[in-house]
Design an enzyme around this catalytic site. Structure first.
Site, PDB file in Angstrom:
ATOM      1  N   HIS A 169       3.533  40.268   9.891  1.00  0.00           N
ATOM      2  CA  HIS A 169       4.491  39.181   9.686  1.00  0.00           C
ATOM      3  C   HIS A 169       5.944  39.646   9.656  1.00  0.00           C
ATOM      4  O   HIS A 169       6.851  38.820   9.740  1.00  0.00           O
ATOM      5  CB  HIS A 169       4.152  38.424   8.396  1.00  0.00           C
ATOM      6  CG  HIS A 169       2.869  37.661   8.477  1.00  0.00           C
ATOM      7  ND1 HIS A 169       2.715  36.567   9.297  1.00  0.00           N
ATOM      8  CD2 HIS A 169       1.672  37.836   7.853  1.00  0.00           C
ATOM      9  CE1 HIS A 169       1.483  36.094   9.170  1.00  0.00           C
ATOM     10  NE2 HIS A 169       0.824  36.858   8.311  1.00  0.00           N
ATOM     11  N   GLU A 187      -9.670  36.361   5.361  1.00  0.00           N
ATOM     12  CA  GLU A 187      -8.670  35.313   5.180  1.00  0.00           C
ATOM     13  C   GLU A 187      -8.994  34.025   5.933  1.00  0.00           C
ATOM     14  O   GLU A 187      -8.108  33.291   6.357  1.00  0.00           O
ATOM     15  CB  GLU A 187      -7.295  35.838   5.607  1.00  0.00           C
ATOM     16  CG  GLU A 187      -7.297  36.618   6.904  1.00  0.00           C
ATOM     17  CD  GLU A 187      -5.999  37.349   7.169  1.00  0.00           C
ATOM     18  OE1 GLU A 187      -4.990  37.054   6.502  1.00  0.00           O
ATOM     19  OE2 GLU A 187      -5.984  38.235   8.055  1.00  0.00           O
ATOM     20  N   ASP A 226      -3.699  32.296   4.486  1.00  0.00           N
ATOM     21  CA  ASP A 226      -4.450  31.971   5.694  1.00  0.00           C
ATOM     22  C   ASP A 226      -5.745  31.247   5.359  1.00  0.00           C
ATOM     23  O   ASP A 226      -6.188  30.361   6.106  1.00  0.00           O
ATOM     24  CB  ASP A 226      -4.744  33.240   6.496  1.00  0.00           C
ATOM     25  CG  ASP A 226      -3.559  33.682   7.332  1.00  0.00           C
ATOM     26  OD1 ASP A 226      -2.907  32.809   7.932  1.00  0.00           O
ATOM     27  OD2 ASP A 226      -3.274  34.884   7.386  1.00  0.00           O
TER      28      ASP A 226
END
Length: 346
Positions: A116, A220, A246
């Protein structure tokens, strides 16, 4: 042996609770002494701090021209095996300065987030070097679970690697294979010249790398939660990292990760991971703090991200100034009430 500079680590109340240990300090070693002297780190134990000595930031402490690394601190894996709960931070800014500050602050590990964060391999390398200077173990989170990303990341020499979106034991086995040289895996080999082996100087790298590398698989999604126990039981998976954001998105609660159904699903996954045998890792949330995670059996707790810390501090700083304008003057603050809120380290 020349005198080494000692830096005492700082600790927050949550860190003290998590580790419940007396501290030791970090030692900075002038590069020139690595060739000439063995690594013999001395430690100080200030009575008021409460955090354990931290591990080396590379997967294999340097052994240069016969120098001994026997006194190097424990690796993340060995500390987990000793029953410690480790507290860390995610680094998304890819700022070496912020990475260095995080290491000096006393975190047990730092996750350099290539999934990210905006940076890639070269940016991550600068952060790893900054963390190495503070003897803080680095974990690299990959953008995706693939042999190419794993190979490039592992050649940098992190102590851990985090592979995202693992949803089955088959995917977990593949993830492990990306981290192992043949015949145990498919990792490409350039061990004679990469940073992980001290550019070939560490002749014991091939014998030790698998034992010292922490392999973390992220669960996730709903599908991953259903098979969390099987993923955890895969040989070579050391830790399963939960991904609450997530997971909540996959369940239709993107804006509400604290929803009751999401929390129930998290608990199901947590129990599966612990039953499967891997260590449990996770990220603290506003509704689920570090102490709560530790109480449920988490072994690796990430409490914050560097970008989030700076954002909160900046927003609060501006808010305080705006409020002082509304109230008319901040002259009243000079009575000493805000004596601790200083911009510099006077």
């Amino acid at each position: 042996m020349p005198t080494l500079t000692h830096l005492a680590t700082s600790a927050t109340s949550s860190l003290a609770f998590l580790n419940n240990q007396k501290p030791t300090t970090k030692s900075l070693i002038p590069p020139s002494t690595l060739i000439k002297y063995s690594l013999n780190f001395k430690t100080l134990e200030p009575p008021k701090l409460s955090i354990k000595a931290k591990s080396s930031s590379t997967s294999n402490p340097s052994i240069v021209n016969g120098a001994s690394a026997s006194s190097a601190p424990d690796s993340l894996k060995s500390r987990l095996q000793n029953g410690e709960t480790l507290y860390g931070i995610f680094l998304l800014s890819f700022s070496p300065t912020i990475a260095e500050i995080a290491g000096l602050a006393g975190y047990d590990f730092a996750v350099v987030d290539m999934e990210h964060g905006p940076g890639g391999i070269t940016d991550a390398l600068h952060c790893l070097r900054a963390l190495t200077a503070t003897r803080t173990p680095a974990i690299l989170r990959l953008p995706e679970s693939s042999p190419t990303w794993a190979k490039k990341a592992l050649d940098l020499g992190p102590q851990g690697i985090m592979l995202p979106m693992i949803e089955s034991p088959k995917m977990a086995k593949k993830a492990v294979s990306y981290c192992r040289f043949p015949p145990e895996g498919i990792r490409g080999s350039a061990h004679t010249v990469v940073r992980a082996s001290d550019y070939g100087i560490d002749e014991g790298y091939l014998s030790n790398y698998a034992e010292e590398l922490l392999i973390m698989c992220q669960v996730e999604s709903e599908e991953g939660v259903k098979r969390a126990e099987e993923i955890s039981a895969v040989d070579g998976v050391d830790c399963v990292q939960m991904g609450p954001l997530d997971l909540s998105a996959s369940m239709g609660y993107l804006w509400d990760p604290g929803h009751k159904k999401v929390r129930e699903m998290m608990k199901v996954s947590e129990k599966g991971v612990l039953k499967g045998g891997a260590y449990l890792g996770g990220f603290a949330m506003p509704h689920d703090g570090p102490i709560d995670l530790k109480a449920r059996g988490y072994h690796m707790v990430s409490g914050t991200a560097d970008v989030g810390l700076f954002r909160s501090a900046a927003v609060d700083d501006v808010r305080k100034f705006k409020m002082s304008l509304i109230q008319g003057s901040d002259d009243e603050a000079e009575d000493g009430k805000d004596g601790d809120d200083k911009y510099w380290s006077e």
